[in-house]
Design a protein around this motif. Structure first.
Motif: not given
Length: 787
Positions: A18, A495, A497, A510, A526, A529, A531
């Motif tokens: 971040e 991927t 989240t 993060e 990478e 993600e 949230v």
């Protein structure tokens, strides 16, 4: 839940993902939010600590160009700000959003002015005329208890909100009756004022079409914010309120709570049908952000002839300010008293706490929250005892340590807490080694002969992190659960989240959460993600405070990963026509034992989960999981800090020559991030020891209300720290972590105080209240020289 073991990323120092957006100015903070039709709020605040409000005249303000509206408590008819922690017999004063009838501290909001521009709102606020009848105020929590003190509320006699005790009074009294030595010490744990880089701010936007309210706010716990504001203050359904806490520039506890301004701005937006923004000026933050600490204490410790602690008695007046902030009763009670055993085997403890109101800003959690107050008390008394018993301070501590317990059997203290695991002597030994303790003692003796005064301070500490479990917290008065939520959603391409109920305001979630997920799923960071901070996107969560993110929030994510991997295993077994028990999952690939060529990669399994062309019969498509983790106990980090200082007897100036911190926070996900937390924590703790003090006059005027008057640590005042760790994993969570965000603050304040007092030992100065400013030290030395 499976135990998470070290992998290619867990335990590695990886730069925070971040940081690039923060250091290049691309973060999104609340004040960055810009909406069509935006209006701006400014507040009229009481200049008096205690006054009757006789009249409010807003006629001239409404004529100021650009002013849209002026509201007082006559217009804003909402509930009072809630107190979220109850204690037996507690008296909770009503805290209005805008002062009603009386103002009870300097800076209390009296009216809100809405303007087309920030300048119009400020001009309008200055034009509001308020007629006050000034009353006598009281700012000292102990003096507020005395007969004849000004009364803040008629329904709360003697300004006493609660009287709380913990421990065994009879056993403690017996210990003192049979003691060979009794050490007594009055202590002041002075008031602190939080100063995050980003001041508090909020933007409220109401949609007339859907009757939905969106609030962007500097919050450490957006779901709790929504619950308290919607259900208890604004009286609107939670489904009609969305809270977003975007990038938040520091919290330190002060952004946990629901504040007056956020409610008033939200009400104004619903009334005007336009967005309203308020961003605090630093002066407003000094006046109205929840302050910390402010204990006046009398402590006594009993010892046997052999130097063993036999008992501890504590009496504390905790100044809670003019109203009870969201979790104010918790801090000087269950986050204070149960830590009074520290790392020491103390057979009998009795603690009494009076929760007092005064004409000052409300007091609530500030970094460490109760644990620094308990540690400072113990460690100052231990140093006084070492001097009185003529023992080395480190040796007295070692003599009284709780024996090591690392096999999963907790250690039960006499004040409620059962520590999860601990081995305290290695941390002290390592800290003494790194500081060159024996050599510095020799240097100290030689330096005194030359008129130089070195001091060595030692602290051994423990703290409680990740408050839990919810059932126990509820029984003790909590108005909320203390679990945490997590959700892991795998996309068809593999991927991931991660949605977490924890909130990041500088902790590096993060990065650390992505490290956990990447290791467990065998995929690159990478592809992950993280949230947080938006009630419309994440499952209901409790937020971040009390060093709970990794041990509670991280554990919720691990529970999700267990479910994800279990479903992935079933799909992979089906595709490979193999038994689930015959599969090995490693490096993001499922392979059949003994047949490494028969394998399915993570991406293949994820895609099939969504195509659903070839999955086990009866299985639901998709690959995601939601979990809620409620820990069975706190975790208990511990450690030893050593500081070497030099005190200039001619000026009273303190120079920190060396600072060593050896902490045990269990297993460490990212050592670089933990070191950063320790470094920042030490700075805040040193700030309390040497410089910081929220000072009010006796009748409640804030004297330290600007950066010119409230001294804070600066880089050139601090040394380059030496940090190290021992590792005693926690047995109560799958990560084995213990929490690291507050250790530095908890340990450093008594470490520096002990070092300064050690330097002043030749002058016969036994104790000085913090902050240990040059002026205070110079006066003490000058007085000693005259004797």
């Amino acid at each position: 839940m499976a135990t998470v073991t070290e992998g290619r990323l867990f335990g590695k120092s990886i730069k925070r993902r971040e940081d690039p957006r923060f250091i290049t100015g691309r973060g999104t903070y609340v004040d960055d939010v810009k909406l069509p039709g935006m209006t701006y709020a400014a507040f009229v605040r009481s200049p008096h600590a205690h006054a009757r409000i006789k009249a409010i005249d807003a006629a001239r303000a409404r004529k100021v160009p650009g002013v849209i509206a002026v509201y007082t408590s006559q217009e804003i008819k909402v509930g009072g700000l809630p107190c979220g922690w109850m204690l037996p017999g507690i008296k909770v004063p009503t805290r209005p959003v805008l002062a009603q009838g009386k103002a009870r501290y300097v800076g209390e909001p009296v009216a809100i002015v809405i303007g087309e521009t920030p300048y119009a709102a400020k001009d309008g606020a200055e034009a509001v005329s308020v007629t006050y009848e000034a009353l006598q105020g009281v700012s000292d929590g102990k003096k507020a208890h005395q007969k004849g003190a000004p009364q803040l509320f008629d329904e709360i006699p003697s300004n006493q909100c609660f009287y709380w005790t913990i421990g065994d009074k009879a056993a403690a009294e017996a210990a003192f009756k049979s003691a060979a030595t009794v050490v007594s010490q009055p202590l002041l744990n002075q008031r602190l004022i939080p100063n995050a880089i980003e001041p508090r701010a909020c933007v409220a936007s109401h949609s007339p079409a859907t009757d939905e309210l969106t609030l962007w706010v500097t919050s450490q716990n957006p779901h709790v914010h929504r619950l308290l504001m919607a259900a208890f203050v604004l009286a609107i359904p939670e489904t009609k309120m969305r809270v977003i806490a975007p990038d938040v520039g520091g919290g330190f506890g002060s952004k946990i709570f629901v504040y007056n301004e956020e409610v008033a701005v939200s009400w104004a937006s619903r009334t005007l049908k336009r967005p309203v923004k308020w961003t605090a000026e630093r002066r407003e933050s000094f006046l109205n952000d929840a302050h910390g600490r402010d204990h006046v204490t009398e402590a006594e410790m009993a010892f046997s002839r052999e130097g063993q602690i036999t008992g501890l008695r504590v009496k504390t007046h905790a100044n809670l300010g003019a109203y009870l902030s969201t979790f104010a009763p918790l801090i000087p009670s269950y986050l204070y008293g149960p830590l009074l055993s520290g790392v020491y085997k103390i057979p009998a403890i009795f603690c009494e706490v009076w929760g007092m109101l005064s004409n000052t800003a409300p007091v609530d959690a500030y970094r460490g929250a109760g644990r620094p107050e308990a540690t400072f008390l113990l460690e100052r008394v231990m140093d006084r005892a070492a001097r009185q018993l003529r023992l080395d301070p480190a040796e007295l501590r070692r003599k009284n340590f709780i024996p090591a317990f690392t096999g999963g059997t907790p250690y039960q203290t006499p004040v409620a807490f059962a520590y999860d695991s601990g081995d305290y002597e290695p941390a002290l030994r390592r800290a003494l080694e790194l500081s060159g303790y024996e050599q510095v003692r020799r240097e100290q003796t030689a330096a005194r002969q030359k008129g130089r005064y070195l001091g060595i301070g030692v602290t051994t500490y423990i703290e409680a992190c990740g408050p839990a479990p919810s059932a126990v917290a509820g029984a003790l008065g909590a108005g909320a659960g203390l679990w945490e939520s997590g959700q892991v959603r795998v996309d068809p391409t593999g991927t991931v989240t991660v949605f977490t109920g924890s909130h990041s305001h500088g902790q590096g979630h993060e990065t650390t959460f992505a490290q956990i997920v990447a290791d467990e799923l065998g995929i690159p960071m990478e592809q992950i993600e993280v949230v947080h901070g938006d009630t419309a996107r994440i499952p209901f969560g409790m937020g971040t405070y009390g060093s709970r993110s990794a041990c509670v929030g991280g554990s919720a994510i691990v529970k999700c990963l267990d479910k994800i991997k279990e479903k992935g295993r079933k799909i992979a077994a089906h595709l490979l026509e193999a038994g689930e028990q015959d599969l090995v999952f490693q490096g993001g690939t499922w392979s059949v034992k003994g047949s490494p060529d028969k394998k399915k990669a993570w991406g293949e399994v994820a895609l099939m989960a969504y195509l659903a062309h070839n999955i086990p019969q009866g299985m639901e498509p998709g690959l995601e999981a939601t979990s809620f983790y409620d820990p069975v106990n706190f975790t208990f980090p511990f450690g030893a800090h050593v500081a070497v200082v030099e005190v200039d007897a001619e000026t009273g100036a303190v120079t920190i020559l060396k600072y060593v911190a050896v902490d045990d926070v269990g297993r460490v996900i990212n050592p670089m991030i933990v070191d950063g937390m320790v470094h920042g924590g030490i700075a805040q703790g040193v700030g309390q020891a040497l410089w910081e003090h929220g000072i009010y006059t006796d009748d409640g005027q804030l004297l330290s209300g600007t950066m010119m008057d409230y001294a804070m640590p600066k880089a050139d005042s601090l040394p380059s720290y030496v940090t190290d760790r021992t590792v005693t994993p926690s047995p109560i969570n799958p990560l084995g972590v213990k929490g690291a965000g507050e250790t530095g603050t908890i340990a450093s304040t008594p470490t520096i105080a002990n070092a300064v007092m050690d330097a002043l030992e030749p002058f016969g100065v036994r104790h000085l209240d913090m902050p240990l400013t040059p002026g205070k030290i110079w006066k003490a030395v000058a007085a000693a020289k005259k004797k």
